[in-house]
Design a protein around this motif. Structure first.
Motif, PDB file in Angstrom:
ATOM      1  N   ALA A 225      15.186 -25.259  10.024  1.00 57.53           N
ATOM      2  CA  ALA A 225      15.209 -23.957  10.966  1.00 57.53           C
ATOM      3  C   ALA A 225      15.815 -22.596  10.135  1.00 57.53           C
ATOM      4  O   ALA A 225      15.539 -21.471  10.224  1.00 57.53           O
ATOM      5  CB  ALA A 225      15.949 -24.000  12.489  1.00 57.53           C
ATOM      6  N   LEU A 226      16.919 -22.943   9.305  1.00 54.97           N
ATOM      7  CA  LEU A 226      17.833 -21.988   8.698  1.00 54.97           C
ATOM      8  C   LEU A 226      16.962 -21.598   7.546  1.00 54.97           C
ATOM      9  O   LEU A 226      16.858 -20.371   7.266  1.00 54.97           O
ATOM     10  CB  LEU A 226      19.151 -22.435   8.525  1.00 54.97           C
ATOM     11  N   ARG A 227      16.607 -22.377   6.859  1.00 51.88           N
ATOM     12  CA  ARG A 227      15.642 -22.039   5.674  1.00 51.88           C
ATOM     13  C   ARG A 227      14.337 -21.454   6.049  1.00 51.88           C
ATOM     14  O   ARG A 227      14.069 -20.434   5.463  1.00 51.88           O
ATOM     15  CB  ARG A 227      15.290 -23.390   4.922  1.00 51.88           C
ATOM     16  N   GLN A 228      13.559 -21.771   6.974  1.00 52.91           N
ATOM     17  CA  GLN A 228      12.303 -21.450   7.201  1.00 52.91           C
ATOM     18  C   GLN A 228      12.321 -20.302   8.174  1.00 52.91           C
ATOM     19  O   GLN A 228      11.395 -19.458   8.447  1.00 52.91           O
ATOM     20  CB  GLN A 228      11.337 -22.472   8.101  1.00 52.91           C
ATOM     21  N   LYS A 229      13.507 -20.292   9.015  1.00 55.82           N
ATOM     22  CA  LYS A 229      13.397 -19.314  10.129  1.00 55.82           C
ATOM     23  C   LYS A 229      12.410 -19.095  11.263  1.00 55.82           C
ATOM     24  O   LYS A 229      12.337 -18.237  12.050  1.00 55.82           O
ATOM     25  CB  LYS A 229      13.610 -17.857   9.552  1.00 55.82           C
ATOM     26  N   ALA A 230      11.502 -20.142  11.209  1.00 54.98           N
ATOM     27  CA  ALA A 230      10.383 -20.113  12.319  1.00 54.98           C
ATOM     28  C   ALA A 230       9.728 -21.496  12.380  1.00 54.98           C
ATOM     29  O   ALA A 230      10.040 -22.503  11.687  1.00 54.98           O
ATOM     30  CB  ALA A 230       9.235 -18.797  11.612  1.00 54.98           C
ATOM     31  N   GLY A 231       8.883 -21.611  13.339  1.00 56.11           N
ATOM     32  CA  GLY A 231       8.414 -22.681  13.754  1.00 56.11           C
ATOM     33  C   GLY A 231       7.787 -22.690  15.164  1.00 56.11           C
ATOM     34  O   GLY A 231       7.027 -21.749  15.407  1.00 56.11           O
ATOM     35  N   ARG A 232       7.963 -23.923  15.783  1.00 59.70           N
ATOM     36  CA  ARG A 232       7.529 -23.751  17.367  1.00 59.70           C
ATOM     37  C   ARG A 232       8.224 -24.687  17.949  1.00 59.70           C
ATOM     38  O   ARG A 232       8.689 -25.662  17.561  1.00 59.70           O
ATOM     39  CB  ARG A 232       5.888 -23.997  17.274  1.00 59.70           C
ATOM     40  N   ILE A 233       8.097 -24.499  19.351  1.00 59.92           N
ATOM     41  CA  ILE A 233       8.673 -25.602  20.246  1.00 59.92           C
ATOM     42  C   ILE A 233       7.520 -26.075  21.365  1.00 59.92           C
ATOM     43  O   ILE A 233       6.747 -25.005  21.628  1.00 59.92           O
ATOM     44  CB  ILE A 233      10.031 -24.843  20.849  1.00 59.92           C
ATOM     45  N   THR A 234       7.721 -26.992  21.836  1.00 59.72           N
ATOM     46  CA  THR A 234       7.140 -27.406  23.279  1.00 59.72           C
ATOM     47  C   THR A 234       7.901 -27.815  24.267  1.00 59.72           C
ATOM     48  O   THR A 234       8.924 -28.659  23.981  1.00 59.72           O
ATOM     49  CB  THR A 234       6.237 -28.556  22.510  1.00 59.72           C
ATOM     50  N   ALA A 235       7.571 -27.148  25.375  1.00 54.55           N
ATOM     51  CA  ALA A 235       8.937 -27.517  26.390  1.00 54.55           C
ATOM     52  C   ALA A 235       7.846 -26.902  27.585  1.00 54.55           C
ATOM     53  O   ALA A 235       7.132 -26.078  27.739  1.00 54.55           O
ATOM     54  CB  ALA A 235      10.042 -26.477  26.488  1.00 54.55           C
ATOM     55  N   ALA A 236       7.968 -27.729  28.693  1.00 56.05           N
ATOM     56  CA  ALA A 236       7.631 -27.290  30.060  1.00 56.05           C
ATOM     57  C   ALA A 236       6.177 -27.222  30.172  1.00 56.05           C
ATOM     58  O   ALA A 236       5.700 -26.073  30.612  1.00 56.05           O
ATOM     59  CB  ALA A 236       8.233 -26.021  30.748  1.00 56.05           C
ATOM     60  N   ARG A 237       5.287 -27.861  29.472  1.00 60.21           N
ATOM     61  CA  ARG A 237       3.919 -27.839  29.134  1.00 60.21           C
ATOM     62  C   ARG A 237       3.449 -26.404  28.240  1.00 60.21           C
ATOM     63  O   ARG A 237       2.350 -25.910  28.584  1.00 60.21           O
ATOM     64  CB  ARG A 237       3.292 -27.889  30.439  1.00 60.21           C
ATOM     65  N   MET A 238       4.431 -25.957  27.658  1.00 62.04           N
ATOM     66  CA  MET A 238       4.058 -24.602  26.714  1.00 62.04           C
ATOM     67  C   MET A 238       4.295 -25.032  25.523  1.00 62.04           C
ATOM     68  O   MET A 238       5.208 -25.845  25.085  1.00 62.04           O
ATOM     69  CB  MET A 238       4.953 -23.647  27.250  1.00 62.04           C
TER      70      MET A 238
END
Length: 134
Positions: free
Chosen positions: A61-74
């Motif tokens: 997360a620190l290196r790339q500074k981006a990605g995605r999350i999945t939570a609460a059906r989102m």
């Protein structure tokens, strides 16, 4: 910069199913989803690495500074911002309130995890539409 809608933040804050996937080294492929705890403080979402700064997802997360999350059906495209300072006391309180009955609470508000606190910010993604030619 994007912000969470009140509904999104509420749903994520109430859920216990957040999975985080920072990008891999190529900056395009998502890493393996890792289940972690999340809390809302004010209008922001925070997560911590149980294993502190040595945690693989935290380092990515620190290196790339981006990605995605999945939570609460989102599923949301996000940016990651390391945080330190006074906000950590408020994040501690949010963890105490949400996870008060968990035996894992003490490590999550301890120095190791606290040093690996990350603010998760929704990232605007471009959508391209095909324009019709005359």
């Amino acid at each position: 910069m994007s912000t969470w809608s009140n509904d999104e933040l509420r749903r994520i804050a109430e859920a216990d199913d957040l999975h985080i996937s920072p990008f891999r080294e190529d900056g395009k492929t998502y890493g393996t989803p890792t289940w972690i705890w999340s809390v809302a403080v004010g209008d922001a979402l925070y997560v911590r690495a149980y294993n502190g700064r040595n945690s693989r997802w935290y380092q990515a997360a620190l290196r790339q500074k981006a990605g995605r999350i999945t939570a609460a059906r989102m599923t949301k495209e996000v940016s990651f911002e390391p945080v330190e300072g006074p906000i950590n006391a408020r994040v501690d309180e949010a963890y105490r309130a949400k996870y008060r009955s968990s035996p894992y609470l003490a490590p999550m508000i301890g120095a190791r995890a606290r040093a690996a606190t990350v603010k998760v910010v929704p990232r605007e993604t471009r959508t391209f539409t095909e324009e019709k030619q005359p």
